[in-house]
Structures are given as C-alpha cells and as structure tokens.
Design a protein around this motif. Structure first.
Motif, PDB file in Angstrom:
ATOM      1  N   ALA A 146       0.858  -1.186   0.000  1.00  0.00           N
ATOM      2  CA  ALA A 146       0.000   0.000   0.000  1.00  0.00           C
ATOM      3  C   ALA A 146       0.898   1.241   0.000  1.00  0.00           C
ATOM      4  CB  ALA A 146      -0.896   0.000   1.228  1.00  0.00           C
ATOM      5  N   PRO A 147       0.530   2.277  -0.766  1.00  0.00           N
ATOM      6  CA  PRO A 147       1.358   3.492  -0.796  1.00  0.00           C
ATOM      7  C   PRO A 147       1.620   4.033   0.615  1.00  0.00           C
ATOM      8  CG  PRO A 147      -0.299   3.585  -2.512  1.00  0.00           C
ATOM      9  CD  PRO A 147      -0.631   2.382  -1.653  1.00  0.00           C
ATOM     10  N   GLY A 148       2.886   4.410   0.847  1.00  0.00           N
ATOM     11  CA  GLY A 148       3.298   4.922   2.151  1.00  0.00           C
ATOM     12  C   GLY A 148       3.853   3.858   3.082  1.00  0.00           C
ATOM     13  N   THR A 149       3.834   2.597   2.657  1.00  0.00           N
ATOM     14  CA  THR A 149       4.330   1.501   3.490  1.00  0.00           C
ATOM     15  C   THR A 149       5.834   1.336   3.302  1.00  0.00           C
ATOM     16  OG1 THR A 149       2.216   0.338   3.282  1.00  0.00           O
ATOM     17  CG2 THR A 149       4.120  -0.981   3.985  1.00  0.00           C
ATOM     18  N   VAL A 150       6.553   1.217   4.413  1.00  0.00           N
ATOM     19  CA  VAL A 150       7.990   0.927   4.357  1.00  0.00           C
ATOM     20  C   VAL A 150       8.126  -0.546   3.984  1.00  0.00           C
ATOM     21  CG1 VAL A 150      10.167   0.877   5.630  1.00  0.00           C
ATOM     22  CG2 VAL A 150       8.504   2.710   6.073  1.00  0.00           C
ATOM     23  N   THR A 151       8.663  -0.803   2.789  1.00  0.00           N
ATOM     24  CA  THR A 151       8.723  -2.169   2.260  1.00  0.00           C
ATOM     25  C   THR A 151       9.993  -2.912   2.647  1.00  0.00           C
ATOM     26  OG1 THR A 151       9.710  -1.392   0.201  1.00  0.00           O
ATOM     27  CG2 THR A 151       7.291  -1.546   0.277  1.00  0.00           C
ATOM     28  N   GLY A 152      10.979  -2.210   3.154  1.00  0.00           N
ATOM     29  CA  GLY A 152      12.264  -2.806   3.505  1.00  0.00           C
ATOM     30  C   GLY A 152      13.334  -1.740   3.448  1.00  0.00           C
ATOM     31  N   PHE A 153      14.575  -2.178   3.209  1.00  0.00           N
ATOM     32  CA  PHE A 153      15.698  -1.243   3.209  1.00  0.00           C
ATOM     33  C   PHE A 153      16.600  -1.504   2.013  1.00  0.00           C
ATOM     34  CE2 PHE A 153      14.017  -1.299   7.378  1.00  0.00           C
ATOM     35  CZ  PHE A 153      14.166  -0.002   7.835  1.00  0.00           C
ATOM     36  N   HIS A 154      17.181  -0.429   1.494  1.00  0.00           N
ATOM     37  CA  HIS A 154      18.138  -0.510   0.388  1.00  0.00           C
ATOM     38  C   HIS A 154      19.374   0.270   0.816  1.00  0.00           C
ATOM     39  CE1 HIS A 154      19.434  -0.824  -3.790  1.00  0.00           C
ATOM     40  NE2 HIS A 154      19.876   0.411  -3.667  1.00  0.00           N
ATOM     41  N   ASP A 155      20.505  -0.424   0.966  1.00  0.00           N
ATOM     42  CA  ASP A 155      21.743   0.205   1.451  1.00  0.00           C
ATOM     43  C   ASP A 155      21.497   0.983   2.750  1.00  0.00           C
ATOM     44  OD1 ASP A 155      23.190  -0.813  -0.686  1.00  0.00           O
ATOM     45  OD2 ASP A 155      22.935   0.993  -1.911  1.00  0.00           O
ATOM     46  N   GLY A 156      20.680   0.431   3.619  1.00  0.00           N
ATOM     47  CA  GLY A 156      20.401   1.044   4.920  1.00  0.00           C
ATOM     48  C   GLY A 156      19.307   2.091   4.932  1.00  0.00           C
ATOM     49  N   ALA A 157      18.807   2.473   3.759  1.00  0.00           N
ATOM     50  CA  ALA A 157      17.760   3.507   3.677  1.00  0.00           C
ATOM     51  C   ALA A 157      16.390   2.844   3.569  1.00  0.00           C
ATOM     52  CB  ALA A 157      17.997   4.403   2.471  1.00  0.00           C
ATOM     53  N   PRO A 158      15.410   3.340   4.321  1.00  0.00           N
ATOM     54  CA  PRO A 158      14.069   2.770   4.222  1.00  0.00           C
ATOM     55  C   PRO A 158      13.486   3.007   2.827  1.00  0.00           C
ATOM     56  CG  PRO A 158      14.105   4.619   5.776  1.00  0.00           C
ATOM     57  CD  PRO A 158      15.494   4.427   5.288  1.00  0.00           C
ATOM     58  N   CYS A 159      12.836   1.970   2.292  1.00  0.00           N
ATOM     59  CA  CYS A 159      12.164   2.073   0.994  1.00  0.00           C
ATOM     60  C   CYS A 159      10.667   2.186   1.242  1.00  0.00           C
ATOM     61  CB  CYS A 159      12.447   0.842   0.136  1.00  0.00           C
ATOM     62  SG  CYS A 159      14.178   0.709  -0.332  1.00  0.00           S
ATOM     63  N   VAL A 160      10.037   3.117   0.538  1.00  0.00           N
ATOM     64  CA  VAL A 160       8.622   3.380   0.746  1.00  0.00           C
ATOM     65  C   VAL A 160       7.881   3.188  -0.573  1.00  0.00           C
ATOM     66  CG1 VAL A 160       6.923   5.081   1.534  1.00  0.00           C
ATOM     67  CG2 VAL A 160       9.211   5.034   2.561  1.00  0.00           C
ATOM     68  N   ALA A 161       6.748   2.482  -0.495  1.00  0.00           N
ATOM     69  CA  ALA A 161       5.930   2.247  -1.678  1.00  0.00           C
ATOM     70  C   ALA A 161       5.208   3.521  -2.087  1.00  0.00           C
ATOM     71  CB  ALA A 161       4.908   1.148  -1.392  1.00  0.00           C
ATOM     72  N   ALA A 162       5.239   3.786  -3.381  1.00  0.00           N
ATOM     73  CA  ALA A 162       4.472   4.885  -3.967  1.00  0.00           C
ATOM     74  C   ALA A 162       3.224   4.267  -4.613  1.00  0.00           C
ATOM     75  CB  ALA A 162       5.317   5.606  -5.016  1.00  0.00           C
ATOM     76  N   ARG A 163       2.466   5.076  -5.323  1.00  0.00           N
ATOM     77  CA  ARG A 163       1.321   4.529  -6.054  1.00  0.00           C
ATOM     78  C   ARG A 163       1.795   3.433  -6.998  1.00  0.00           C
ATOM     79  NH1 ARG A 163      -1.241   8.662  -9.718  1.00  0.00           N
ATOM     80  NH2 ARG A 163       0.230   7.842 -11.222  1.00  0.00           N
ATOM     81  N   GLU A 164       2.979   3.673  -7.564  1.00  0.00           N
ATOM     82  CA  GLU A 164       3.627   2.679  -8.410  1.00  0.00           C
ATOM     83  C   GLU A 164       5.126   2.806  -8.175  1.00  0.00           C
ATOM     84  OE1 GLU A 164       3.892   1.362 -13.103  1.00  0.00           O
ATOM     85  OE2 GLU A 164       2.715   3.122 -12.548  1.00  0.00           O
ATOM     86  N   GLY A 165       5.787   1.712  -7.847  1.00  0.00           N
ATOM     87  CA  GLY A 165       7.217   1.731  -7.591  1.00  0.00           C
ATOM     88  C   GLY A 165       7.541   2.051  -6.136  1.00  0.00           C
ATOM     89  N   THR A 166       8.848   2.199  -5.873  1.00  0.00           N
ATOM     90  CA  THR A 166       9.313   2.523  -4.520  1.00  0.00           C
ATOM     91  C   THR A 166      10.451   3.528  -4.586  1.00  0.00           C
ATOM     92  OG1 THR A 166      10.921   0.704  -4.518  1.00  0.00           O
ATOM     93  CG2 THR A 166       8.767   0.241  -3.540  1.00  0.00           C
ATOM     94  N   VAL A 167      10.583   4.311  -3.503  1.00  0.00           N
ATOM     95  CA  VAL A 167      11.709   5.232  -3.352  1.00  0.00           C
ATOM     96  C   VAL A 167      12.400   4.922  -2.038  1.00  0.00           C
ATOM     97  CG1 VAL A 167      10.718   7.102  -4.731  1.00  0.00           C
ATOM     98  CG2 VAL A 167      10.300   7.046  -2.277  1.00  0.00           C
ATOM     99  N   ALA A 168      13.713   5.111  -2.032  1.00  0.00           N
ATOM    100  CA  ALA A 168      14.488   4.992  -0.795  1.00  0.00           C
ATOM    101  C   ALA A 168      14.642   6.387  -0.212  1.00  0.00           C
ATOM    102  CB  ALA A 168      15.860   4.388  -1.083  1.00  0.00           C
ATOM    103  N   LEU A 169      14.450   6.499   1.095  1.00  0.00           N
ATOM    104  CA  LEU A 169      14.625   7.775   1.791  1.00  0.00           C
ATOM    105  C   LEU A 169      16.093   7.887   2.183  1.00  0.00           C
ATOM    106  CD1 LEU A 169      11.452   7.774   4.091  1.00  0.00           C
ATOM    107  CD2 LEU A 169      11.670   8.375   1.670  1.00  0.00           C
ATOM    108  N   ILE A 170      16.889   8.508   1.326  1.00  0.00           N
ATOM    109  CA  ILE A 170      18.329   8.599   1.503  1.00  0.00           C
ATOM    110  C   ILE A 170      18.689   9.532   2.649  1.00  0.00           C
ATOM    111  CG2 ILE A 170      20.518   9.218   0.364  1.00  0.00           C
ATOM    112  CD1 ILE A 170      19.056   6.693  -0.744  1.00  0.00           C
ATOM    113  N   GLU A 171      17.940  10.630   2.778  1.00  0.00           N
ATOM    114  CA  GLU A 171      18.164  11.564   3.875  1.00  0.00           C
ATOM    115  C   GLU A 171      16.817  12.055   4.378  1.00  0.00           C
ATOM    116  OE1 GLU A 171      20.318  15.827   4.897  1.00  0.00           O
ATOM    117  OE2 GLU A 171      20.538  14.987   2.890  1.00  0.00           O
ATOM    118  N   ALA A 172      16.576  11.846   5.671  1.00  0.00           N
ATOM    119  CA  ALA A 172      15.314  12.268   6.280  1.00  0.00           C
ATOM    120  C   ALA A 172      15.547  12.574   7.755  1.00  0.00           C
ATOM    121  CB  ALA A 172      14.259  11.179   6.130  1.00  0.00           C
TER     122      ALA A 172
END
Length: 187
Positions: A146-172
């Motif tokens: 579901a959009p907004g869900t933390v799906t896991g981690f990529h190189d230590g950064a949390p990955c968040v689901a978008a409407r389609e795809g995912t982004v890693a929060l590199i700096e937050a």
C-alpha cells in the motif's frame, strides 16, 4: 513565469530550465527578454544545486545586458505570452507527501524540488513529522505494498511504496522507520 518557478520545474521533472534577464513591466515575468540561457538539469539534482548553478551564471548575464544597455545595443525581444506556463506560489504546507498520488519518479522529483534551503517535503509517522530531504528511485514500476508503506531497506535507507514503484529515503529527519510502518499525512 511566476513564483516558485524552480520548484515547479523540478516537480514537473523538467530536464532543462531557462535563465532569463527580463525588462520589468506591469506583468509577472512578461517583459521583453534581454538575455537568455538554458541550464540542463540532471534527474537527481535538487533545488539547492540547481539554484546555486543559476546564481553562478546570472551575474555574467546581467553584466553583459547592463553593458549592452549602456552602449545602446540591446532593445529586447518580445515574449510570446501564449507559450510557457505561469506557476503559482508554493507555501511550506504544500510540501506534504501524498504517497498514493503519484508514482515513484514523480515523488522523487517532488522531494528534490523541496530540498534545502527550502522547508522540505514531509509526511508523518505516528503523529511525528518526517522531513524527507533526498530520495532515490528504487523501482519505477509495480505495486509492492500500500502506498506509504515501508517495504524494507536498500543500502540502509528505508524504501517506501508509492502509487507505483518505490523510493528509498536517503536523507530524512524524524522518527526511526521499520519495515511495515505506514507513513501518512500530518495533522
């Protein structure tokens, strides 16, 4: 034309921006063009880096225009006001991330458009504000949760689901995130 032009062009994913010296008139950015340049923009460049490059180029352009005006060489080029866009002003509260509203690339562009020195893009986790300064697109296609869900981690950064795809929060800045957390709006 208008307010917050650099922010809006980054949000829209533009790959080049115009840098223009205009003659002031009664409109908003509608005067004659006295000088222009194009600035290429990389897909991961943020507001701060684009603005710094524009600020470095602008003085040279302005000095050339002033010199030409003193010598009587520049008359200006009328703008075709039927082309181009006029952008509205952005306010800090316009930085709320709606994870369900856009695919990963669009959310990435939104975050980079509001990076420092802007107030930042933000969302909430358990009533705490999470300000997102930098992201990386991990997956552009597919639904992973579901959009907004933390799906896991990529190189230590949390990955968040978008409407389609995912982004890693590199700096937050904000609360620590765990897989399965759901990010939402701020009250």
């Amino acid at each position: 034309r208008g307010a917050s032009v650099v922010n809006w062009q980054l949000i829209e994913g533009e790959r080049a921006m115009g840098l223009t010296v205009l003659r002031a008139d009664a409109g908003i950015d509608t005067g004659d063009i006295l000088a222009r340049d194009t600035l290429p923009v990389g897909p991961d460049e943020d507001y701060g880096s684009v603005q710094a490059r524009m600020n470095a180029r602008f003085p040279t352009m302005l000095l050339a225009v002033l010199s030409a005006l003193r010598e009587g060489r520049t008359v200006g080029e009328r703008q075709d006001l039927s082309i181009g866009r006029t952008w509205p002003r952005r306010r800090p509260e316009d930085g709320l991330i709606d994870w369900s509203a856009a695919p990963a690339r669009r959310l990435h562009d939104f975050v980079r458009a509001l990076a420092r020195p802007c107030p930042g893009a933000f969302c909430a986790h358990h009533e705490e504000r999470l300000t997102v300064w930098r992201t990386r697109v991990i997956e552009e296609r597919g639904e992973f949760a579901a959009p907004g869900t933390v799906t896991g981690f990529h190189d230590g950064a949390p990955c968040v689901a978008a409407r389609e795809g995912t982004v890693a929060l590199i700096e937050a800045d904000g609360p620590t995130l765990r897989a399965g957390d759901v990010l939402g709006g701020v009250r």
